[in-house]
Each structure stands twice: as structure tokens, then as C-alpha cells.
Scaffold this motif. Structure first.
Motif, mmCIF file in Angstrom:
data_model
loop_
_atom_site.group_PDB
_atom_site.id
_atom_site.type_symbol
_atom_site.label_atom_id
_atom_site.label_comp_id
_atom_site.label_asym_id
_atom_site.label_seq_id
_atom_site.Cartn_x
_atom_site.Cartn_y
_atom_site.Cartn_z
ATOM 1 N N GLU A 103 0.653 -1.317 0.143
ATOM 2 C CA GLU A 103 -0.096 -0.059 0.046
ATOM 3 C C GLU A 103 0.845 1.149 0.025
ATOM 4 O O GLU A 103 2.088 1.248 0.627
ATOM 5 N N VAL A 104 0.221 2.375 -0.594
ATOM 6 C CA VAL A 104 1.133 3.671 -0.622
ATOM 7 C C VAL A 104 1.157 3.998 0.804
ATOM 8 O O VAL A 104 0.114 4.286 1.620
ATOM 9 N N GLY A 105 2.424 4.027 1.542
ATOM 10 C CA GLY A 105 2.527 4.693 2.760
ATOM 11 C C GLY A 105 2.530 5.883 3.196
ATOM 12 O O GLY A 105 2.244 6.107 4.240
ATOM 13 N N TYR A 106 2.695 6.858 2.467
ATOM 14 C CA TYR A 106 2.638 8.238 2.599
ATOM 15 C C TYR A 106 2.781 8.982 1.203
ATOM 16 O O TYR A 106 3.014 8.635 0.094
ATOM 17 N N HIS A 107 2.481 10.353 1.275
ATOM 18 C CA HIS A 107 2.410 11.213 0.313
ATOM 19 C C HIS A 107 3.470 12.256 0.335
ATOM 20 O O HIS A 107 3.717 12.991 1.628
ATOM 21 N N ILE A 108 4.151 12.660 -0.719
ATOM 22 C CA ILE A 108 5.373 13.641 -0.443
ATOM 23 C C ILE A 108 5.181 14.862 -1.320
ATOM 24 O O ILE A 108 4.339 14.576 -2.570
ATOM 25 N N LYS A 124 -0.710 9.896 5.878
ATOM 26 C CA LYS A 124 0.794 10.414 5.959
ATOM 27 C C LYS A 124 1.237 11.166 4.910
ATOM 28 O O LYS A 124 1.274 10.704 3.761
ATOM 29 N N ALA A 125 1.236 12.651 5.292
ATOM 30 C CA ALA A 125 1.640 13.546 3.975
ATOM 31 C C ALA A 125 2.861 14.647 4.572
ATOM 32 O O ALA A 125 2.639 14.858 5.705
ATOM 33 N N TYR A 126 3.741 14.725 3.817
ATOM 34 C CA TYR A 126 4.666 15.493 3.768
ATOM 35 C C TYR A 126 4.722 16.913 2.848
ATOM 36 O O TYR A 126 4.397 16.533 1.726
ATOM 37 N N ILE A 127 5.082 17.945 3.468
ATOM 38 C CA ILE A 127 5.182 19.157 2.341
ATOM 39 C C ILE A 127 6.087 19.024 1.382
ATOM 40 O O ILE A 127 5.861 19.520 0.260
ATOM 41 N N GLY A 129 10.024 16.272 0.986
ATOM 42 C CA GLY A 129 10.057 14.804 0.919
ATOM 43 C C GLY A 129 10.090 14.414 2.360
ATOM 44 O O GLY A 129 9.769 15.172 3.529
ATOM 45 N N PRO A 130 10.036 13.192 2.677
ATOM 46 C CA PRO A 130 9.860 12.398 3.999
ATOM 47 C C PRO A 130 11.194 12.812 4.761
ATOM 48 O O PRO A 130 12.210 13.088 4.247
ATOM 49 N N PRO A 131 11.034 12.994 6.215
ATOM 50 C CA PRO A 131 12.152 13.261 6.950
ATOM 51 C C PRO A 131 13.249 12.093 6.819
ATOM 52 O O PRO A 131 12.619 10.617 6.649
#
Length: 134
Positions: A103-108, A124-127, A129-131
Motif C-alpha cells: 500500500e502507498v505508505g505516504y504522500h510527498i 501520512k503527508a509531507y510538505i 520529501g519525508p524526513p
């Protein structure tokens, strides 16, 4: 059982003989243009696990920045994979066959998403890229 994928017209086929990991959707303007969509959904793969089964000679490549690129079907235009230094490092989820059990784990890069796109609440979304430690 290997994971398989193919382009829209079926001229190019591949398999992954390992696992795919770290699935995400990128909403940056570059991915929107490259994938003709609101985002790109892809997962990482070990280059040694990836094998072209059919139609490799029909691939067209585009290097978007030094070392990084995409490979497309020259007949139908499907974006099949991302490359790093000439090796496949990620595959597009939209070209997979069957259930890849991921599954898609997060949105960047949701900070640069299209104005008409709505990111669902609770994902889970990040403005950007992910940390790095995520």
C-alpha cells in the motif's frame, strides 16, 4: 511468486523476483507532468531483483536530472520505472499486474500539489520529501 508488470499496450513486460518496498505518491509538479496525473505512485525495488521479460528494445529513457531518469514504452507512452545511474530503482504501481501486496505508505511534496487536488484527511503527508529518519 514474482511480481509482474507491463505497459498499456503490452509490448513491454517485466518481473520483480523479490519484494517491492517503500511505496509512496509524489505530488510535485515534475511528477504530475511525467505521469500525466495528479501524482506518481511508485515503490522501490532492488535492481538485482528486476528483470525485463519482453520488449526492452522498445524502451525510451529520459534523464530528468543527473543520474535520475524514467523509462517509457515508445509505443504507448506508459511510464514503467524510475532509474538511478542507469539501473531500475523504482517501479510505477499503475503498471503492476495483480495484487502486489503493498500500500502507498505516504504522500510527498503535497506543498506543491495541483490546486484542484484534495489530499484525503488522515493520510501520512509531507510538505516536501519525508524526513530522513522516517
Amino acid at each position: 511468486m514474482p511480481i509482474t508488470g507491463e505497459c498499456f499496450c503490452g509490448s513491454i513486460k517485466y518481473k520483480v523476483e523479490g519484494t517491492i518496498r517503500d511505496a509512496r505518491s509524489c505530488h510535485c509538479s515534475r511528477c504530475r507532468k511525467a505521469f500525466s496525473s495528479q501524482a506518481s505512485s511508485y515503490a522501490l525495488v532492488k535492481p538485482s531483483d528486476f528483470v525485463w521479460m519482453k520488449g526492452e528494445e522498445l524502451l525510451t529513457s529520459y534523464e530528468s536530472q543527473p543520474g535520475y531518469g524514467l523509462r517509457f514504452c515508445s509505443r504507448c507512452g506508459s511510464t514503467l520505472c524510475g532509474t538511478y545511474k542507469g539501473s531500475v530503482h523504482g517501479i510505477t504501481l499503475g503498471c503492476l499486474n495483480g495484487n502486489p501486496e503493498i500500500e502507498v505508505g505516504y504522500h510527498i511534496y503535497v506543498g506543491s500539489k495541483a490546486s484542484w487536488e484534495v489530499i484525503p484527511e488522515g493520510v501520512k503527508a509531507y510538505i516536501e520529501g519525508p524526513p530522513q529518519n522516517d
